[in-house]
Scaffold this motif. Structure first.
Motif, PDB file in Angstrom:
ATOM      1  N   GLN A  73     -11.641  25.637  -7.086  1.00  0.00           N
ATOM      2  CA  GLN A  73     -11.151  24.850  -7.801  1.00  0.00           C
ATOM      3  C   GLN A  73     -10.984  24.145  -6.355  1.00  0.00           C
ATOM      4  N   SER A  74     -10.414  23.563  -5.302  1.00  0.00           N
ATOM      5  CA  SER A  74     -10.463  23.045  -3.985  1.00  0.00           C
ATOM      6  C   SER A  74     -11.922  22.104  -3.571  1.00  0.00           C
ATOM      7  N   ALA A  75     -13.426  22.983  -3.934  1.00  0.00           N
ATOM      8  CA  ALA A  75     -14.591  22.121  -3.786  1.00  0.00           C
ATOM      9  C   ALA A  75     -14.130  20.979  -5.187  1.00  0.00           C
ATOM     10  N   LEU A  76     -14.192  21.677  -6.065  1.00  0.00           N
ATOM     11  CA  LEU A  76     -13.699  20.928  -7.745  1.00  0.00           C
ATOM     12  C   LEU A  76     -12.549  19.524  -7.495  1.00  0.00           C
ATOM     13  N   SER A  77     -11.994  19.880  -6.594  1.00  0.00           N
ATOM     14  CA  SER A  77     -10.814  19.445  -6.139  1.00  0.00           C
ATOM     15  C   SER A  77     -11.377  17.576  -5.835  1.00  0.00           C
ATOM     16  N   ARG A  78     -12.405  18.401  -4.582  1.00  0.00           N
ATOM     17  CA  ARG A  78     -12.529  17.554  -4.169  1.00  0.00           C
ATOM     18  C   ARG A  78     -13.271  16.355  -5.261  1.00  0.00           C
ATOM     19  N   LEU A  79     -14.346  16.350  -5.980  1.00  0.00           N
ATOM     20  CA  LEU A  79     -15.937  16.454  -6.435  1.00  0.00           C
ATOM     21  C   LEU A  79     -14.463  14.981  -7.465  1.00  0.00           C
ATOM     22  N   ILE A  80     -13.685  16.205  -8.690  1.00  0.00           N
ATOM     23  CA  ILE A  80     -12.831  14.772  -9.116  1.00  0.00           C
ATOM     24  C   ILE A  80     -12.481  13.914  -8.126  1.00  0.00           C
ATOM     25  N   GLY A  81     -11.867  13.917  -6.816  1.00  0.00           N
ATOM     26  CA  GLY A  81     -11.350  12.728  -6.632  1.00  0.00           C
ATOM     27  C   GLY A  81     -12.266  11.564  -6.119  1.00  0.00           C
ATOM     28  N   ARG A  82     -13.508  12.310  -6.100  1.00  0.00           N
ATOM     29  CA  ARG A  82     -14.735  11.394  -5.758  1.00  0.00           C
ATOM     30  C   ARG A  82     -14.547  10.003  -7.303  1.00  0.00           C
ATOM     31  N   LEU A  83     -14.700  11.250  -8.221  1.00  0.00           N
ATOM     32  CA  LEU A  83     -15.153  10.662  -9.344  1.00  0.00           C
ATOM     33  C   LEU A  83     -13.826   9.918 -10.139  1.00  0.00           C
ATOM     34  N   GLU A  84     -12.892   9.768  -9.496  1.00  0.00           N
ATOM     35  CA  GLU A  84     -11.619   9.338  -9.342  1.00  0.00           C
ATOM     36  C   GLU A  84     -11.779   8.058  -9.133  1.00  0.00           C
ATOM     37  N   LYS A  85     -11.855   8.550  -7.654  1.00  0.00           N
ATOM     38  CA  LYS A  85     -12.567   6.898  -6.753  1.00  0.00           C
ATOM     39  C   LYS A  85     -13.613   5.701  -7.255  1.00  0.00           C
ATOM     40  N   ASP A  86     -14.719   6.585  -8.031  1.00  0.00           N
ATOM     41  CA  ASP A  86     -15.755   5.561  -8.713  1.00  0.00           C
ATOM     42  C   ASP A  86     -15.051   5.135  -9.716  1.00  0.00           C
ATOM     43  N   GLY A  87     -13.881   5.178 -10.593  1.00  0.00           N
ATOM     44  CA  GLY A  87     -13.547   5.041 -11.237  1.00  0.00           C
ATOM     45  C   GLY A  87     -14.251   5.957 -12.958  1.00  0.00           C
ATOM     46  N   LEU A  88     -14.779   7.071 -12.435  1.00  0.00           N
ATOM     47  CA  LEU A  88     -15.003   7.512 -13.548  1.00  0.00           C
ATOM     48  C   LEU A  88     -13.934   8.067 -14.258  1.00  0.00           C
ATOM     49  N   VAL A  89     -13.578   9.399 -13.414  1.00  0.00           N
ATOM     50  CA  VAL A  89     -12.311   9.686 -14.774  1.00  0.00           C
ATOM     51  C   VAL A  89     -10.928   9.755 -13.904  1.00  0.00           C
ATOM     52  N   THR A  90     -10.065   9.601 -14.740  1.00  0.00           N
ATOM     53  CA  THR A  90      -8.521   9.707 -14.733  1.00  0.00           C
ATOM     54  C   THR A  90      -7.932  10.910 -14.541  1.00  0.00           C
ATOM     55  N   ARG A  91      -6.818  11.700 -13.059  1.00  0.00           N
ATOM     56  CA  ARG A  91      -5.903  12.335 -13.271  1.00  0.00           C
ATOM     57  C   ARG A  91      -4.803  12.581 -13.224  1.00  0.00           C
ATOM     58  N   GLY A  92      -3.929  12.981 -14.173  1.00  0.00           N
ATOM     59  CA  GLY A  92      -3.027  13.294 -14.792  1.00  0.00           C
ATOM     60  C   GLY A  92      -2.247  14.840 -14.651  1.00  0.00           C
ATOM     61  N   MET A  93      -1.417  14.913 -14.794  1.00  0.00           N
ATOM     62  CA  MET A  93       0.296  15.765 -14.987  1.00  0.00           C
ATOM     63  C   MET A  93      -0.272  16.852 -16.576  1.00  0.00           C
ATOM     64  N   CYS A  94      -0.857  17.573 -16.397  1.00  0.00           N
ATOM     65  CA  CYS A  94      -0.860  18.365 -18.460  1.00  0.00           C
ATOM     66  C   CYS A  94       0.303  18.605 -18.390  1.00  0.00           C
ATOM     67  N   SER A  95       0.039  18.207 -20.613  1.00  0.00           N
ATOM     68  CA  SER A  95       1.518  17.444 -20.736  1.00  0.00           C
ATOM     69  C   SER A  95       1.941  18.763 -20.854  1.00  0.00           C
TER      70      SER A  95
END
Length: 134
Positions: A73-95
């Protein structure tokens, strides 16, 4: 003696699977580098772009992605952070659970996915072409 032979064949098969995985991942990383991505980056975008049956625009929880991507989960969180920084994904709180984090592909992410998809699929086809089918 027959048991030892079966075990040896089983271990050889396992090592063959690992070798195919390693070679394919290295080739994907090499090819996707031109797009500023690695195999794991693309895999996240691919899962998000596919969505769930009947809901291609759905969000995935980080835990769901971790189970499918096979990263911690920590490696994936870093990966998602990079994708988010590049504007490819967004993160948010689960509804449904405010403790959870959800990830959604952006339009830019969909464009990048569409651009890289043929390259990734061609590498898979090339690398897995000679693999014996189960």
């Amino acid at each position: 003696m027959a048991t030892e032979k079966r075990e040896r064949l089983l271990v050889e098969e396992w090592r063959d699977i690992l070798a195919v995985h390693a070679r394919t991942t290295c080739e994907l990383d090499r090819e996707l580098q031109a797009f500023g991505m690695c195999a794991s980056d693309f895999e996240v975008l691919d899962i998000l772009a596919e969505g769930r049956e009947g809901d291609p625009a759905c969000a995935f929880r980080v835990q769901e992605l971790a189970a499918r991507i096979h990263l911690s989960q920590s490696a994936l969180s870093r990966l998602i952070g990079r994708l988010e920084k590049d504007g490819l994904v967004t993160r948010g709180m689960c509804s449904e659970d405010r403790r959870g984090v959800s990830v959604v592909i952006t339009e830019s992410g969909r464009s990048r996915h569409a651009e890289v998809l043929p390259v990734q699929r061609a590498v898979l086809a090339r690398m897995l072409a000679d693999r014996p089918q189960a």
